[in-house]
Design a protein around this motif. Structure first.
Motif, PDB file in Angstrom:
ATOM      1  N   GLY A 183      68.552  17.684 112.615  1.00  0.00           N
ATOM      2  CA  GLY A 183      68.629  19.032 112.994  1.00  0.00           C
ATOM      3  C   GLY A 183      68.548  19.220 114.489  1.00  0.00           C
ATOM      4  N   VAL A 184      68.719  20.476 114.834  1.00  0.00           N
ATOM      5  CA  VAL A 184      68.698  20.900 116.233  1.00  0.00           C
ATOM      6  C   VAL A 184      67.287  21.361 116.579  1.00  0.00           C
ATOM      7  CG1 VAL A 184      69.651  22.528 117.879  1.00  0.00           C
ATOM      8  CG2 VAL A 184      71.096  21.562 116.105  1.00  0.00           C
ATOM      9  N   ILE A 185      66.809  20.947 117.736  1.00  0.00           N
ATOM     10  CA  ILE A 185      65.489  21.358 118.198  1.00  0.00           C
ATOM     11  C   ILE A 185      65.660  22.481 119.201  1.00  0.00           C
ATOM     12  CG2 ILE A 185      63.403  20.642 119.395  1.00  0.00           C
ATOM     13  CD1 ILE A 185      63.947  17.815 118.418  1.00  0.00           C
ATOM     14  N   ASP A 186      64.995  23.568 118.960  1.00  0.00           N
ATOM     15  CA  ASP A 186      65.063  24.709 119.876  1.00  0.00           C
ATOM     16  C   ASP A 186      63.944  24.567 120.903  1.00  0.00           C
ATOM     17  OD1 ASP A 186      65.590  27.049 121.115  1.00  0.00           O
ATOM     18  OD2 ASP A 186      64.760  28.335 119.527  1.00  0.00           O
ATOM     19  N   VAL A 187      64.322  24.147 122.136  1.00  0.00           N
ATOM     20  CA  VAL A 187      63.317  23.928 123.177  1.00  0.00           C
ATOM     21  C   VAL A 187      62.988  25.207 123.932  1.00  0.00           C
ATOM     22  CG1 VAL A 187      63.826  21.495 123.512  1.00  0.00           C
ATOM     23  CG2 VAL A 187      65.086  23.190 124.812  1.00  0.00           C
ATOM     24  N   SER A 188      63.773  26.239 123.764  1.00  0.00           N
ATOM     25  CA  SER A 188      63.529  27.477 124.515  1.00  0.00           C
ATOM     26  C   SER A 188      62.269  28.190 124.032  1.00  0.00           C
ATOM     27  CB  SER A 188      64.737  28.411 124.397  1.00  0.00           C
ATOM     28  OG  SER A 188      64.914  28.794 123.045  1.00  0.00           O
ATOM     29  N   ARG A 189      61.826  27.916 122.818  1.00  0.00           N
ATOM     30  CA  ARG A 189      60.674  28.607 122.269  1.00  0.00           C
ATOM     31  C   ARG A 189      59.371  27.891 122.584  1.00  0.00           C
ATOM     32  NH1 ARG A 189      61.859  30.493 116.326  1.00  0.00           N
ATOM     33  NH2 ARG A 189      59.868  31.469 116.788  1.00  0.00           N
ATOM     34  N   LYS A 190      59.473  26.585 122.999  1.00  0.00           N
ATOM     35  CA  LYS A 190      58.253  25.837 123.284  1.00  0.00           C
ATOM     36  C   LYS A 190      57.776  26.196 124.691  1.00  0.00           C
ATOM     37  CE  LYS A 190      58.824  21.895 120.316  1.00  0.00           C
ATOM     38  NZ  LYS A 190      58.680  20.476 120.197  1.00  0.00           N
ATOM     39  N   THR A 191      56.525  26.511 124.801  1.00  0.00           N
ATOM     40  CA  THR A 191      55.930  26.791 126.103  1.00  0.00           C
ATOM     41  C   THR A 191      54.875  25.736 126.356  1.00  0.00           C
ATOM     42  OG1 THR A 191      54.316  28.267 125.114  1.00  0.00           O
ATOM     43  CG2 THR A 191      56.343  29.273 125.976  1.00  0.00           C
ATOM     44  N   PRO A 192      54.804  25.267 127.596  1.00  0.00           N
ATOM     45  CA  PRO A 192      53.804  24.238 127.878  1.00  0.00           C
ATOM     46  C   PRO A 192      52.395  24.828 127.768  1.00  0.00           C
ATOM     47  CG  PRO A 192      54.858  24.951 129.906  1.00  0.00           C
ATOM     48  CD  PRO A 192      55.580  25.621 128.769  1.00  0.00           C
ATOM     49  N   GLY A 193      51.503  23.986 127.295  1.00  0.00           N
ATOM     50  CA  GLY A 193      50.121  24.433 127.190  1.00  0.00           C
ATOM     51  C   GLY A 193      49.468  24.494 128.553  1.00  0.00           C
ATOM     52  N   ARG A 194      48.372  25.131 128.613  1.00  0.00           N
ATOM     53  CA  ARG A 194      47.654  25.222 129.884  1.00  0.00           C
ATOM     54  C   ARG A 194      47.043  23.881 130.239  1.00  0.00           C
ATOM     55  NH1 ARG A 194      46.355  29.743 132.375  1.00  0.00           N
ATOM     56  NH2 ARG A 194      44.304  28.945 132.968  1.00  0.00           N
ATOM     57  N   LEU A 195      47.081  23.545 131.504  1.00  0.00           N
ATOM     58  CA  LEU A 195      46.514  22.285 131.970  1.00  0.00           C
ATOM     59  C   LEU A 195      44.999  22.394 131.994  1.00  0.00           C
ATOM     60  CD1 LEU A 195      48.873  21.492 134.999  1.00  0.00           C
ATOM     61  CD2 LEU A 195      48.946  20.495 132.731  1.00  0.00           C
ATOM     62  N   THR A 196      44.363  21.266 131.675  1.00  0.00           N
ATOM     63  CA  THR A 196      42.896  21.243 131.758  1.00  0.00           C
ATOM     64  C   THR A 196      42.494  21.123 133.221  1.00  0.00           C
ATOM     65  OG1 THR A 196      42.762  18.852 131.594  1.00  0.00           O
ATOM     66  CG2 THR A 196      42.792  20.088 129.510  1.00  0.00           C
ATOM     67  N   TRP A 197      41.202  21.266 133.467  1.00  0.00           N
ATOM     68  CA  TRP A 197      40.683  21.190 134.833  1.00  0.00           C
ATOM     69  C   TRP A 197      40.945  19.809 135.422  1.00  0.00           C
ATOM     70  CZ3 TRP A 197      36.769  18.215 137.037  1.00  0.00           C
ATOM     71  CH2 TRP A 197      36.419  18.597 138.334  1.00  0.00           C
ATOM     72  N   LEU A 198      40.778  18.760 134.638  1.00  0.00           N
ATOM     73  CA  LEU A 198      40.987  17.389 135.098  1.00  0.00           C
ATOM     74  C   LEU A 198      42.469  17.129 135.390  1.00  0.00           C
ATOM     75  CD1 LEU A 198      39.284  14.888 135.646  1.00  0.00           C
ATOM     76  CD2 LEU A 198      39.767  14.120 133.335  1.00  0.00           C
ATOM     77  N   GLN A 199      43.371  17.692 134.560  1.00  0.00           N
ATOM     78  CA  GLN A 199      44.805  17.532 134.795  1.00  0.00           C
ATOM     79  C   GLN A 199      45.234  18.275 136.053  1.00  0.00           C
ATOM     80  OE1 GLN A 199      46.205  18.936 131.014  1.00  0.00           O
ATOM     81  NE2 GLN A 199      46.660  16.856 130.303  1.00  0.00           N
ATOM     82  N   ARG A 200      44.645  19.425 136.310  1.00  0.00           N
ATOM     83  CA  ARG A 200      44.995  20.173 137.517  1.00  0.00           C
ATOM     84  C   ARG A 200      44.502  19.473 138.776  1.00  0.00           C
ATOM     85  NH1 ARG A 200      42.704  25.818 136.826  1.00  0.00           N
ATOM     86  NH2 ARG A 200      41.575  24.895 135.111  1.00  0.00           N
ATOM     87  N   LEU A 201      43.511  18.666 138.646  1.00  0.00           N
ATOM     88  CA  LEU A 201      42.947  17.952 139.791  1.00  0.00           C
ATOM     89  C   LEU A 201      43.859  16.793 140.229  1.00  0.00           C
ATOM     90  CD1 LEU A 201      40.378  18.277 141.432  1.00  0.00           C
ATOM     91  CD2 LEU A 201      39.309  16.590 139.958  1.00  0.00           C
ATOM     92  N   TYR A 202      44.612  16.206 139.323  1.00  0.00           N
ATOM     93  CA  TYR A 202      45.555  15.106 139.563  1.00  0.00           C
ATOM     94  C   TYR A 202      44.897  13.816 140.027  1.00  0.00           C
ATOM     95  CZ  TYR A 202      49.267  18.604 139.314  1.00  0.00           C
ATOM     96  OH  TYR A 202      50.095  19.603 138.914  1.00  0.00           O
ATOM     97  N   LEU A 203      43.602  13.762 140.164  1.00  0.00           N
ATOM     98  CA  LEU A 203      42.931  12.557 140.664  1.00  0.00           C
ATOM     99  C   LEU A 203      43.111  11.351 139.755  1.00  0.00           C
ATOM    100  CD1 LEU A 203      39.660  13.816 142.329  1.00  0.00           C
ATOM    101  CD2 LEU A 203      41.652  12.826 143.391  1.00  0.00           C
ATOM    102  N   PRO A 204      42.980  11.473 138.445  1.00  0.00           N
ATOM    103  CA  PRO A 204      43.186  10.273 137.617  1.00  0.00           C
ATOM    104  C   PRO A 204      44.591   9.691 137.776  1.00  0.00           C
ATOM    105  CG  PRO A 204      42.151  11.998 136.331  1.00  0.00           C
ATOM    106  CD  PRO A 204      42.535  12.600 137.644  1.00  0.00           C
ATOM    107  N   GLU A 205      45.610  10.523 137.904  1.00  0.00           N
ATOM    108  CA  GLU A 205      46.977  10.024 138.068  1.00  0.00           C
ATOM    109  C   GLU A 205      47.169   9.369 139.432  1.00  0.00           C
ATOM    110  OE1 GLU A 205      48.926   9.945 135.461  1.00  0.00           O
ATOM    111  OE2 GLU A 205      47.287  10.957 134.403  1.00  0.00           O
ATOM    112  N   ILE A 206      46.545   9.909 140.453  1.00  0.00           N
ATOM    113  CA  ILE A 206      46.613   9.303 141.790  1.00  0.00           C
ATOM    114  C   ILE A 206      45.944   7.941 141.773  1.00  0.00           C
ATOM    115  CG2 ILE A 206      45.796   9.504 144.170  1.00  0.00           C
ATOM    116  CD1 ILE A 206      46.248  12.537 143.911  1.00  0.00           C
ATOM    117  N   VAL A 207      44.797   7.827 141.122  1.00  0.00           N
ATOM    118  CA  VAL A 207      44.088   6.554 141.039  1.00  0.00           C
ATOM    119  C   VAL A 207      44.923   5.531 140.264  1.00  0.00           C
ATOM    120  CG1 VAL A 207      42.037   5.417 140.072  1.00  0.00           C
ATOM    121  CG2 VAL A 207      41.815   7.582 141.309  1.00  0.00           C
ATOM    122  N   LYS A 208      45.570   5.941 139.170  1.00  0.00           N
ATOM    123  CA  LYS A 208      46.433   5.034 138.415  1.00  0.00           C
ATOM    124  C   LYS A 208      47.591   4.547 139.279  1.00  0.00           C
ATOM    125  CE  LYS A 208      45.728   7.109 133.865  1.00  0.00           C
ATOM    126  NZ  LYS A 208      46.395   7.910 132.808  1.00  0.00           N
TER     127      LYS A 208
END
Length: 182
Positions: A1-26
């Motif tokens: 089937g076809v996936i309708d991506v227009s209806r999906k909204t990204p979830g809110r980022l957590t405080w740790l994800q907004r900080l980006y520090l774990p990704e920078i360290v990786k």
């Protein structure tokens, strides 16, 4: 089937994800891991340690141009414009003048090559009927301004008695192979 991506909204980022520090360290961990591996296995690297070690190029390498001279020190060039016409990059500029010693011959008053436009194809060397322009194996060309990149007669002329840096490179024939022009 076809996936309708227009209806999906990204979830809110957590405080740790907004900080980006774990990704920078990786990311820094990956970089440091590659650095350590390259320092330990330096010989296996595909790069060379320039300028301590220089790459060995063919004897027909197309580097910096030189204008050849006769035994008396005058240029072999007779300002026939053949190299200028053959140049696909249109980087050669020649202004001809009457030769002061030989009445029937011209010589270049101006012979400029814009090295920033040059594609190092060697067509100018092939087109020269007087064997006046050769290419050397010198590839170390660095400029701080556009004006420095325009080589005139003073930078192109072969100095008598001084060896050409890195040796001669491309020319359509070689001395002693039976294909020299008259």
């Amino acid at each position: 089937g076809v996936i309708d991506v227009s209806r999906k909204t990204p979830g809110r980022l957590t405080w740790l994800q907004r900080l980006y520090l774990p990704e920078i360290v990786k990311g820094m961990a990956v970089t440091l891991r590659h650095l350590a591996r390259n320092l330990v296995h330096m010989r296996g690297m595909p790069t060379i340690l320039y300028p301590e070690r220089k790459r060995d190029y063919s004897d027909r390498f197309r580097g910096k141009h030189i204008l050849k001279t006769r035994e008396d020190g005058t240029l072999k060039c007779v300002a026939c414009y053949m190299c200028q016409q053959a140049c696909p990059a249109e980087c050669i500029t020649i202004v001809a003048g009457e030769h002061p010693k030989i009445a029937y011959e011209k010589y270049p008053v101006v012979f400029d090559i814009d090295m920033l436009r040059c594609v190092f194809c060697g067509f100018c060397v092939d087109a020269c009927p007087k064997d006046a322009i050769w290419m050397t194996r010198n590839y170390e060309l660095a400029f701080f301004s556009r004006e420095e990149a325009v080589f005139g007669i003073d930078k192109l002329i072969e100095k008598p008695g001084l060896p050409v840096k890195d040796g001669y490179g491309y020319r359509p024939y070689y001395p002693g192979d039976g294909t020299n022009p008259p």
